[in-house]
Each structure stands twice: as C-alpha cells, then as structure tokens.
Design a protein around this motif. Structure first.
Motif, PDB file in Angstrom:
ATOM      1  N   LEU A  54      39.148  45.069  49.135  1.00  0.00           N
ATOM      2  CA  LEU A  54      37.696  45.135  48.943  1.00  0.00           C
ATOM      3  C   LEU A  54      37.126  46.446  49.472  1.00  0.00           C
ATOM      4  N   LEU A  55      37.603  46.875  50.645  1.00  0.00           N
ATOM      5  CA  LEU A  55      37.140  48.144  51.204  1.00  0.00           C
ATOM      6  C   LEU A  55      37.577  49.315  50.320  1.00  0.00           C
ATOM      7  N   THR A  56      38.786  49.229  49.780  1.00  0.00           N
ATOM      8  CA  THR A  56      39.274  50.287  48.889  1.00  0.00           C
ATOM      9  C   THR A  56      38.392  50.383  47.649  1.00  0.00           C
ATOM     10  N   GLN A  57      38.107  49.226  47.041  1.00  0.00           N
ATOM     11  CA  GLN A  57      37.264  49.217  45.840  1.00  0.00           C
ATOM     12  C   GLN A  57      35.868  49.756  46.149  1.00  0.00           C
ATOM     13  N   ALA A  69      43.917  56.143  45.053  1.00  0.00           N
ATOM     14  CA  ALA A  69      44.230  56.780  46.340  1.00  0.00           C
ATOM     15  C   ALA A  69      44.398  55.722  47.424  1.00  0.00           C
ATOM     16  N   GLU A  70      45.136  56.077  48.465  1.00  0.00           N
ATOM     17  CA  GLU A  70      45.407  55.156  49.579  1.00  0.00           C
ATOM     18  C   GLU A  70      44.239  55.144  50.557  1.00  0.00           C
ATOM     19  N   LEU A  71      43.834  53.960  50.934  1.00  0.00           N
ATOM     20  CA  LEU A  71      42.759  53.818  51.923  1.00  0.00           C
ATOM     21  C   LEU A  71      43.302  54.161  53.306  1.00  0.00           C
ATOM     22  N   ASP A  72      42.604  55.036  54.042  1.00  0.00           N
ATOM     23  CA  ASP A  72      43.023  55.372  55.398  1.00  0.00           C
ATOM     24  C   ASP A  72      41.858  55.154  56.360  1.00  0.00           C
ATOM     25  N   ASP A  73      42.122  55.349  57.656  1.00  0.00           N
ATOM     26  CA  ASP A  73      41.091  55.100  58.661  1.00  0.00           C
ATOM     27  C   ASP A  73      39.868  55.983  58.458  1.00  0.00           C
TER      28      ASP A  73
END
Length: 264
Positions: A54-57, A69-73
C-alpha cells in the motif's frame, strides 16, 4: 475493502493481493522469518507485506517512486512527510505535560548503602549459604555496630574490605532485584530480611538517602517537545495506515482496521 477470512493452518496457501497486485508466495515465505516470534507469524507476515505494498502504491501515486521501483526507508519517510504532517507541540502543551508528570522530571535519588554478600557457589548448597547469611543477619539485628567487621570477615564482595561500603548508588547501577529492595522506600538502617539476587544473599544496611529534586521546566522543555511530537506522529501514522487499508481492495487476509493494530 474486501478481505478473505482464513484458517491460519491454510493461510500460506491463499493468494494475497492488494488492489489487484498479487504478492508473490516467495515473498511471504521470506517475510515469515521476520515474524517467527509472533503468535500468528503467517498473519503478521501478510500484514507487513500488505502495508508495504500500500505504501509503495501510494508513493508511486505521489510521484515519489517510479512504477516497479523498490520501496526504501527514504521513500517511506518522504511519503509520511507529505501525508502525515506532525504539528509542533506548543509551549502550553509542553508545560501542561510537565505539570501532569512532575514525578518524571527530577534528579535521581541517591542511596548510600553497605552490604555483605554471601555468594552462591558450587561447593555449598543454597540452603547452607542462606543459613549462614540468616545467622549473620540475626547477629546484626542485635549488634548493628558489628556490620563493618562482619563485612570484612564474611563478605564475598571486594567491598567487604571497606566494611561493605557500596558508596553512592542511583537506579540503573545495580541488578534489578537489589535495586527493588533499596529504592522506592524511605527505609534506612539494616533491612529486615535478606536480599536475594542472582549473585547470592545480601545483608543490606542503608545509611542515608538523598531524595531527587525537581528539575526546572526549562531544562526539560526540549525533551518533552520531542516526546510529544513522536507521540503525535505515531498516532498520525496509525490513522494514515488505517485509512489506506480501509480504502483498499485486499484479499488473502482478514484485517482489523481499528486505529492501533496496524502498527503492532
């Protein structure tokens, strides 16, 4: 939000998806290792992956991430800064917290104490060691002036050579079971019973106490502000995640969208 109720014994076989995006079964297996200590590791792993997706979207929607892309901190922090603004607590709020929690803002209590340690050893049973300690304690109840001499003769602690003197103690310097016996009370003099710690049995003499003194508001204003900001931020993130989940189409897990559980 659509959710699928599942038995935990078959949870690993149910497809997990978030707004039409299927989460790979291999990712679930990998995430399980991070939640092995949880009562329901499968649910915890799936929940973590749902929140991450959900945060990535949302990060893609807000232009923080490119699709795929990869979600990072860094991306998470950027997203929360955009969507979860945290107000700075006012001076009035900080003062109100200081007044309501005055006991938290004082210098530490000082305790000056002596002890005689009867250490646990492999050569003697606990019963014999306790009996020797109790005998010495009974003697000191009658003749407290003998404390230093008995400490020098009997104590298994190096402090025995200084009459058992432990000097000035504050909380956090000794083992918890020893501190529980000497702090949080106004008692001075020879403690009425033995103190049992991981090291053995202690006869303890509290010579004097110096109570903690209140710290002025100005000296703790900054720490109170940081604490209140973090508290508000935590609640804000809880509410934000709850809104994301409640508005999403999630299958493969039953979610509790009340404020709070999503961050546990």
């Amino acid at each position: 939000m659509h959710s699928t109720t599942m038995d935990t014994s078959t949870a690993d076989n149910i497809e997990l998806s978030v707004n039409g995006v299927t989460i790979d079964a291999g990712a679930i297996v990998t995430e399980l290792a991070c939640h092995a200590d949880k009562a329901d590791a499968s649910h915890a792993a799936r929940l973590a992956l749902v929140v991450r997706e959900l945060l990535t979207q949302k990060a893609v929607e807000n232009g923080i991430l490119q699709k795929g892309a990869e979600l990072d901190d860094g991306a998470i922090d950027h997203l929360l800064e955009m969507d979860c603004t945290t107000p700075t607590p006012s001076d009035e709020e900080c003062r109100r917290y200081y007044t309501a929690n005055a006991q938290k803002f004082s210098s530490p209590e000082l305790v000056f104490a002596r002890h005689i340690l009867f250490a646990l050893t492999k050569k003697s049973t606990m019963t014999k060691i306790r009996a020797r300690a109790e005998q010495a304690h009974r003697e000191l109840m009658q003749y407290p002036e003998r404390f230093e001499a008995l400490a020098a003769a009997l104590s298994n602690c190096p402090s025995g050579q200084a009459g058992g003197n432990l000097g000035q103690l504050t909380q956090g310097e000794s083992v918890p079971e020893f501190e529980a016996a000497i702090f949080g009370t106004t008692r001075t003099g020879l403690l009425p019973g033995l103190v049992n710690s991981r090291y053995g049995f202690h006869i303890v003499l509290v010579e004097r106490r110096i109570p903690g003194t209140p710290l002025p508001y100005e000296s703790v204003r900054e720490s109170i502000g940081l604490y209140l900001s973090e508290h508000v931020r935590h609640k804000s993130i809880q509410q934000y995640l709850t809104l994301l989940v409640s508005g999403a189409d999630v299958t493969g897990i039953t979610l509790d969208v009340r404020p709070g559980p999503l961050l546990q």
